[in-house]
Design a protein around this motif. Sequence first.
Motif, PDB file in Angstrom:
ATOM      1  N   MET A   1       0.842  -1.167   0.000  1.00  0.00           N
ATOM      2  CA  MET A   1       0.000   0.000   0.000  1.00  0.00           C
ATOM      3  C   MET A   1       0.892   1.236   0.000  1.00  0.00           C
ATOM      4  O   MET A   1       1.793   1.355   0.814  1.00  0.00           O
ATOM      5  CB  MET A   1      -0.875  -0.032   1.241  1.00  0.00           C
ATOM      6  CG  MET A   1      -1.794   1.087   1.341  1.00  0.00           C
ATOM      7  SD  MET A   1      -2.881   0.700   2.721  1.00  0.00           S
ATOM      8  CE  MET A   1      -3.980   1.973   2.534  1.00  0.00           C
ATOM      9  N   SER A   2       0.626   2.158  -0.920  1.00  0.00           N
ATOM     10  CA  SER A   2       1.462   3.353  -1.021  1.00  0.00           C
ATOM     11  C   SER A   2       0.870   4.491  -0.199  1.00  0.00           C
ATOM     12  O   SER A   2      -0.352   4.632  -0.088  1.00  0.00           O
ATOM     13  CB  SER A   2       1.600   3.776  -2.476  1.00  0.00           C
ATOM     14  OG  SER A   2       0.341   4.101  -3.009  1.00  0.00           O
ATOM     15  N   ALA A   3       1.744   5.297   0.340  1.00  0.00           N
ATOM     16  CA  ALA A   3       1.313   6.428   1.158  1.00  0.00           C
ATOM     17  C   ALA A   3       1.101   7.639   0.265  1.00  0.00           C
ATOM     18  O   ALA A   3       1.839   7.859  -0.684  1.00  0.00           O
ATOM     19  CB  ALA A   3       2.366   6.734   2.215  1.00  0.00           C
ATOM     20  N   PRO A   4       0.079   8.424   0.549  1.00  0.00           N
ATOM     21  CA  PRO A   4      -0.121   9.630  -0.270  1.00  0.00           C
ATOM     22  C   PRO A   4       0.993  10.649  -0.022  1.00  0.00           C
ATOM     23  O   PRO A   4       1.486  10.795   1.095  1.00  0.00           O
ATOM     24  CB  PRO A   4      -1.474  10.161   0.203  1.00  0.00           C
ATOM     25  CG  PRO A   4      -1.650   9.616   1.564  1.00  0.00           C
ATOM     26  CD  PRO A   4      -0.932   8.304   1.592  1.00  0.00           C
ATOM     27  N   THR A   5       1.400  11.299  -1.073  1.00  0.00           N
ATOM     28  CA  THR A   5       2.452  12.320  -0.945  1.00  0.00           C
ATOM     29  C   THR A   5       1.813  13.694  -1.036  1.00  0.00           C
ATOM     30  O   THR A   5       0.870  13.914  -1.787  1.00  0.00           O
ATOM     31  CB  THR A   5       3.501  12.150  -2.048  1.00  0.00           C
ATOM     32  OG1 THR A   5       2.843  12.263  -3.309  1.00  0.00           O
ATOM     33  CG2 THR A   5       4.192  10.810  -1.956  1.00  0.00           C
ATOM     34  N   HIS A   6       2.330  14.577  -0.260  1.00  0.00           N
ATOM     35  CA  HIS A   6       1.859  15.954  -0.290  1.00  0.00           C
ATOM     36  C   HIS A   6       2.893  16.798  -1.017  1.00  0.00           C
ATOM     37  O   HIS A   6       4.024  16.921  -0.579  1.00  0.00           O
ATOM     38  CB  HIS A   6       1.657  16.487   1.127  1.00  0.00           C
ATOM     39  CG  HIS A   6       0.646  15.710   1.918  1.00  0.00           C
ATOM     40  ND1 HIS A   6      -0.582  15.376   1.415  1.00  0.00           N
ATOM     41  CD2 HIS A   6       0.689  15.204   3.175  1.00  0.00           C
ATOM     42  CE1 HIS A   6      -1.255  14.699   2.329  1.00  0.00           C
ATOM     43  NE2 HIS A   6      -0.497  14.571   3.404  1.00  0.00           N
ATOM     44  N   THR A   7       2.498  17.358  -2.103  1.00  0.00           N
ATOM     45  CA  THR A   7       3.407  18.202  -2.885  1.00  0.00           C
ATOM     46  C   THR A   7       3.048  19.659  -2.662  1.00  0.00           C
ATOM     47  O   THR A   7       1.899  20.009  -2.399  1.00  0.00           O
ATOM     48  CB  THR A   7       3.306  17.869  -4.386  1.00  0.00           C
ATOM     49  OG1 THR A   7       1.952  18.079  -4.803  1.00  0.00           O
ATOM     50  CG2 THR A   7       3.718  16.431  -4.662  1.00  0.00           C
ATOM     51  N   GLN A   8       4.045  20.486  -2.786  1.00  0.00           N
ATOM     52  CA  GLN A   8       3.839  21.927  -2.671  1.00  0.00           C
ATOM     53  C   GLN A   8       3.128  22.425  -3.932  1.00  0.00           C
ATOM     54  O   GLN A   8       3.372  21.931  -5.024  1.00  0.00           O
ATOM     55  CB  GLN A   8       5.183  22.647  -2.526  1.00  0.00           C
ATOM     56  CG  GLN A   8       5.932  22.311  -1.259  1.00  0.00           C
ATOM     57  CD  GLN A   8       5.244  22.904  -0.038  1.00  0.00           C
ATOM     58  OE1 GLN A   8       4.555  23.906  -0.129  1.00  0.00           O
ATOM     59  NE2 GLN A   8       5.424  22.252   1.100  1.00  0.00           N
ATOM     60  N   PRO A   9       2.245  23.381  -3.802  1.00  0.00           N
ATOM     61  CA  PRO A   9       1.593  23.923  -4.994  1.00  0.00           C
ATOM     62  C   PRO A   9       2.613  24.606  -5.895  1.00  0.00           C
ATOM     63  O   PRO A   9       3.646  25.105  -5.441  1.00  0.00           O
ATOM     64  CB  PRO A   9       0.580  24.925  -4.441  1.00  0.00           C
ATOM     65  CG  PRO A   9       1.039  25.230  -3.071  1.00  0.00           C
ATOM     66  CD  PRO A   9       1.805  24.043  -2.585  1.00  0.00           C
TER      67      PRO A   9
END
Length: 68
Positions: A1-9
């Motif tokens: 299961m992959s973890a969601p990544t938070h990218t900078q706008p």
Amino acid sequence: MSAPTHTQPHPATRGGVDIRLPWWALALPALAFVALLALILNPSDAQAATGDPTVTQLFERLQQLIAR
């Protein structure tokens, strides 16, 4: 299961463009412009306008031969 990544706008989506130029990005083109302008305006460097009489005579002869 992959973890969601938070990218900078993306910077363009923040409401404004945040571009910073280094000091030399404006200084170098300005310096080049001033140097070229000084070369153009300096009349002492216009030595090519006073051609050698031999070369001038050669061009006159060539022009006469072509005109015939």
